[in-house]
Write a protein that holds these residues in place. Structure first.
Motif, mmCIF file in Angstrom:
data_model
loop_
_atom_site.group_PDB
_atom_site.id
_atom_site.type_symbol
_atom_site.label_atom_id
_atom_site.label_comp_id
_atom_site.label_asym_id
_atom_site.label_seq_id
_atom_site.Cartn_x
_atom_site.Cartn_y
_atom_site.Cartn_z
ATOM 1 N N LEU A 235 0.840 -1.207 0.000
ATOM 2 C CA LEU A 235 0.000 0.000 0.000
ATOM 3 C C LEU A 235 0.872 1.253 0.000
ATOM 4 N N LYS A 236 1.883 1.265 0.862
ATOM 5 C CA LYS A 236 2.781 2.423 0.952
ATOM 6 C C LYS A 236 3.558 2.634 -0.351
ATOM 7 N N LEU A 237 3.859 1.534 -1.036
ATOM 8 C CA LEU A 237 4.636 1.636 -2.277
ATOM 9 C C LEU A 237 3.777 2.012 -3.482
ATOM 10 N N GLY A 238 2.464 2.137 -3.275
ATOM 11 C CA GLY A 238 1.576 2.579 -4.346
ATOM 12 C C GLY A 238 1.045 1.468 -5.230
ATOM 13 N N VAL A 239 1.329 0.212 -4.875
ATOM 14 C CA VAL A 239 0.887 -0.899 -5.719
ATOM 15 C C VAL A 239 -0.633 -0.925 -5.849
ATOM 16 N N PHE A 240 -1.332 -0.660 -4.742
ATOM 17 C CA PHE A 240 -2.794 -0.760 -4.762
ATOM 18 C C PHE A 240 -3.472 0.472 -5.363
ATOM 19 N N ASP A 241 -2.672 1.477 -5.693
ATOM 20 C CA ASP A 241 -3.227 2.597 -6.459
ATOM 21 C C ASP A 241 -3.415 2.216 -7.921
ATOM 22 N N ARG A 242 -2.830 1.102 -8.317
ATOM 23 C CA ARG A 242 -2.990 0.574 -9.660
ATOM 24 C C ARG A 242 -3.923 -0.635 -9.625
ATOM 25 N N PRO A 243 -4.578 -0.985 -10.733
ATOM 26 C CA PRO A 243 -5.310 -2.247 -10.773
ATOM 27 C C PRO A 243 -4.352 -3.378 -10.426
ATOM 28 N N CYS A 244 -4.751 -4.249 -9.497
ATOM 29 C CA CYS A 244 -3.793 -5.217 -8.963
ATOM 30 C C CYS A 244 -4.446 -6.574 -8.724
ATOM 31 N N LEU A 245 -3.746 -7.617 -9.144
ATOM 32 C CA LEU A 245 -4.135 -9.005 -8.892
ATOM 33 C C LEU A 245 -3.057 -9.644 -8.031
ATOM 34 N N LEU A 246 -3.463 -10.134 -6.855
ATOM 35 C CA LEU A 246 -2.544 -10.797 -5.941
ATOM 36 C C LEU A 246 -2.706 -12.305 -6.038
ATOM 37 N N ALA A 247 -1.593 -13.012 -6.138
ATOM 38 C CA ALA A 247 -1.627 -14.473 -6.042
ATOM 39 C C ALA A 247 -1.470 -14.870 -4.581
ATOM 40 N N HIS A 248 -2.325 -15.755 -4.127
ATOM 41 C CA HIS A 248 -2.296 -16.402 -2.814
ATOM 42 C C HIS A 248 -3.014 -15.578 -1.738
ATOM 43 N N ALA A 249 -2.387 -14.543 -1.206
ATOM 44 C CA ALA A 249 -2.998 -13.734 -0.136
ATOM 45 C C ALA A 249 -3.597 -14.634 0.943
ATOM 46 N N VAL A 250 -2.781 -15.568 1.434
ATOM 47 C CA VAL A 250 -3.258 -16.562 2.392
ATOM 48 C C VAL A 250 -3.366 -15.972 3.797
ATOM 49 N N HIS A 251 -2.343 -15.257 4.220
ATOM 50 C CA HIS A 251 -2.260 -14.824 5.613
ATOM 51 C C HIS A 251 -2.621 -13.340 5.725
ATOM 52 N N LEU A 252 -3.885 -13.090 6.017
ATOM 53 C CA LEU A 252 -4.418 -11.729 6.067
ATOM 54 C C LEU A 252 -5.127 -11.481 7.394
ATOM 55 N N THR A 253 -5.008 -10.259 7.888
ATOM 56 C CA THR A 253 -5.791 -9.828 9.048
ATOM 57 C C THR A 253 -7.099 -9.208 8.554
ATOM 58 N N ASP A 254 -8.018 -8.983 9.484
ATOM 59 C CA ASP A 254 -9.272 -8.321 9.124
ATOM 60 C C ASP A 254 -9.005 -6.948 8.506
ATOM 61 N N GLU A 255 -8.049 -6.228 9.090
ATOM 62 C CA GLU A 255 -7.732 -4.894 8.576
ATOM 63 C C GLU A 255 -7.183 -4.974 7.151
ATOM 64 N N GLU A 256 -6.350 -5.977 6.896
ATOM 65 C CA GLU A 256 -5.789 -6.129 5.554
ATOM 66 C C GLU A 256 -6.876 -6.472 4.536
ATOM 67 N N ILE A 257 -7.821 -7.301 4.920
ATOM 68 C CA ILE A 257 -8.931 -7.624 4.019
ATOM 69 C C ILE A 257 -9.720 -6.361 3.694
ATOM 70 N N SER A 258 -9.916 -5.501 4.683
ATOM 71 C CA SER A 258 -10.630 -4.237 4.449
ATOM 72 C C SER A 258 -9.869 -3.348 3.474
ATOM 73 N N ILE A 259 -8.545 -3.333 3.588
ATOM 74 C CA ILE A 259 -7.734 -2.526 2.667
ATOM 75 C C ILE A 259 -7.857 -3.051 1.243
ATOM 76 N N LEU A 260 -7.783 -4.371 1.075
ATOM 77 C CA LEU A 260 -7.913 -4.952 -0.266
ATOM 78 C C LEU A 260 -9.275 -4.616 -0.861
ATOM 79 N N ALA A 261 -10.318 -4.672 -0.045
ATOM 80 C CA ALA A 261 -11.657 -4.337 -0.536
ATOM 81 C C ALA A 261 -11.743 -2.862 -0.910
ATOM 82 N N GLU A 262 -11.172 -2.005 -0.091
ATOM 83 C CA GLU A 262 -11.222 -0.560 -0.340
ATOM 84 C C GLU A 262 -10.542 -0.196 -1.651
ATOM 85 N N TYR A 263 -9.443 -0.869 -1.966
ATOM 86 C CA TYR A 263 -8.672 -0.544 -3.164
ATOM 87 C C TYR A 263 -9.013 -1.444 -4.351
#
Length: 429
Positions: A235-263
């Motif tokens: 997020l800090k590096l600006g990756v999620f400011d671009r259209p982004c597809l993540l492979a795996h994303a296995v280990h996520l917190t509730d807050e991280e899931i909210s960030i992925l949804a927001e972006y």
């Protein structure tokens, strides 16, 4: 070219009209009618009987490394980092363009025969893979995967190659090939290098595809190295400011899931590979509830060890029931959507994943007159819980038939199998 599928049964994946029966009409690369009867004055160049089959959209595999089919079974039952660093990467360092070609073609043969019509690939020698896709008739989203654990000079050369490939091949093969940019992962690419990919993504107006949070060790190492978990780091590096597809994303917190949804970050869930490498189980029910677009990928056939998307669909439906003790958590239709329309949406293909007038004619036929598909009570259930890649009889991409009565029409399977075996013998010599 006009094709009429006559007296067929269609699983459209259109929520408004899930099933249809009658005729399906194709003109050139498009579907123009699904269900009902063809107009009396509509003349087909080819008429195909649909009896005994279920027609549905081709499957979409949103994460893989096709040349790694040459390493299927080479090193199993190992932790991810041991598997990668001690076995995969040393073997891949020996790859020639010939190895990439026949590894990719071997994967493409398996995918076509298994009903996958679109796939995402992350690798190098990307032009060789693109040529194989063009030859085969498949649809693909291709990326030059870049590992940045090297000198600055080599980093720049890899980045330039990724950019050049993305520019040159985006929209090629009559539009069947599109491209993305792929820094391999936060643990293999320094922060400033990832930022350069973000800038290139913005300049080219292309999405980013990367691995993230596949293992607990990876997450812990990210915190140790950069003071943040991977989601916050990217997020800090600006990756999620671009259209982004993540492979795996296995280990996520509730807050991280909210960030992925927001972006509006999309996630490729790879249940088979994650289980085999003991990476963990992604929080797919929570991702879906948060509104994150989740698709399915096989990963490579060296970590899976096949490219059977029906297996991934079934795992997605079963796995999360088992760990949540809730049989309703990922229903069959949801899992099937992850392997079709949600897969297409996750890679920004808005004309794929549905049988609907105006959509691309990417269609597969399933033999439903088999013991494990009878009685025809709930065909969505049968596809998810009973079917496998071996039930696919016919495949079309862009209205062109790539598989006819289980035989390939664009590729020489026997030669590809022979060449792939020969490539491995050299690699392992």
């Amino acid at each position: 070219m006009r094709i009429r599928i006559k007296d067929g049964l269609y699983l459209t994946m259109d929520e408004q009209n899930l099933y249809a029966s009658g005729d399906l009409l194709i003109e050139d690369d498009r579907i123009i009618q699904v269900g009902g009867q063809a107009p009396e004055d509509w003349q087909a160049d080819e008429t195909i009987s649909g009896k005994g089959k279920l027609f549905m959209p081709g499957l979409v595999n949103t994460h893989g490394h096709t040349p790694m089919s040459l390493l299927r079974g080479y090193a199993d039952d190992l932790a991810l980092q041991v598997w990668l660093e001690d076995h995969m990467w040393p073997m891949e360092a020996k790859y020639t363009e010939q190895d990439v070609r026949y590894g990719s073609l071997l994967s493409i043969v398996e995918m076509i025969k298994g009903g996958t019509t679109t796939f995402v690939d992350m690798y190098d020698h990307t032009e060789v893979i693109a040529a194989a896709v063009e030859e085969s008739g498949m649809r693909a989203v291709l990326t030059r995967g870049v590992i940045g654990l090297c000198s600055k000079e080599e980093q720049q050369a890899k980045l330039q190659h990724a950019v050049n490939f993305a520019k040159e091949w985006h929209g090629k093969a009559d539009g069947r090939i599109t491209t993305m940019l792929s820094p391999h992962a936060p643990y293999t690419c320094p922060p400033d290098y990832i930022e350069q990919f973000v800038e290139a993504s913005r300049d080219l107006n292309l999405p980013i595809h990367t691995h993230m949070s596949e293992t607990i060790k990876e997450v812990e190492q990210n915190v140790k190295d950069y003071g943040a978990r991977p989601v916050e780091h990217l997020l800090k590096l600006g990756v999620f400011d671009r259209p982004c597809l993540l492979a795996h994303a296995v280990h996520l917190t509730d807050e991280e899931i909210s960030i992925l949804a927001e972006y509006d970050v999309r996630v490729s869930h790879n249940p088979g590979s994650n289980l085999k490498l003991a990476s963990g189980i992604a929080r797919v029910p929570e991702l879906l509830r948060a509104g994150v677009k989740v698709s399915l990928g096989t990963d490579s056939s060296a970590s899976n060890n096949n490219l059977d998307m029906f297996e991934e669909i079934r795992l997605a439906a079963l796995l999360h029931k088992g760990v949540t003790y809730d049989p309703t958590v990922v229903p069959a239709l949801t899992a099937l959507r992850m392997g079709t329309i949600a897969g297409a949406e996750s890679i920004w293909l808005d004309e794929v994943g549905l049988l609907k007038p105006g959509c691309k004619a990417d269609i597969i036929a399933i033999d439903i007159d088999q013991p494990h598909m009878i009685p025809h009570t709930d065909l969505v259930s049968h596809i998810v819980y009973s079917a496998s890649q071996h039930d696919v009889t016919d495949v079309w991409v862009d209205g062109r038939q790539l598989l006819k009565n289980r035989a390939l029409t664009t590729l020489d399977e026997e030669q590809i199998r022979w060449e792939a075996a020969r490539c491995f013998e050299r690699l392992n010599g």
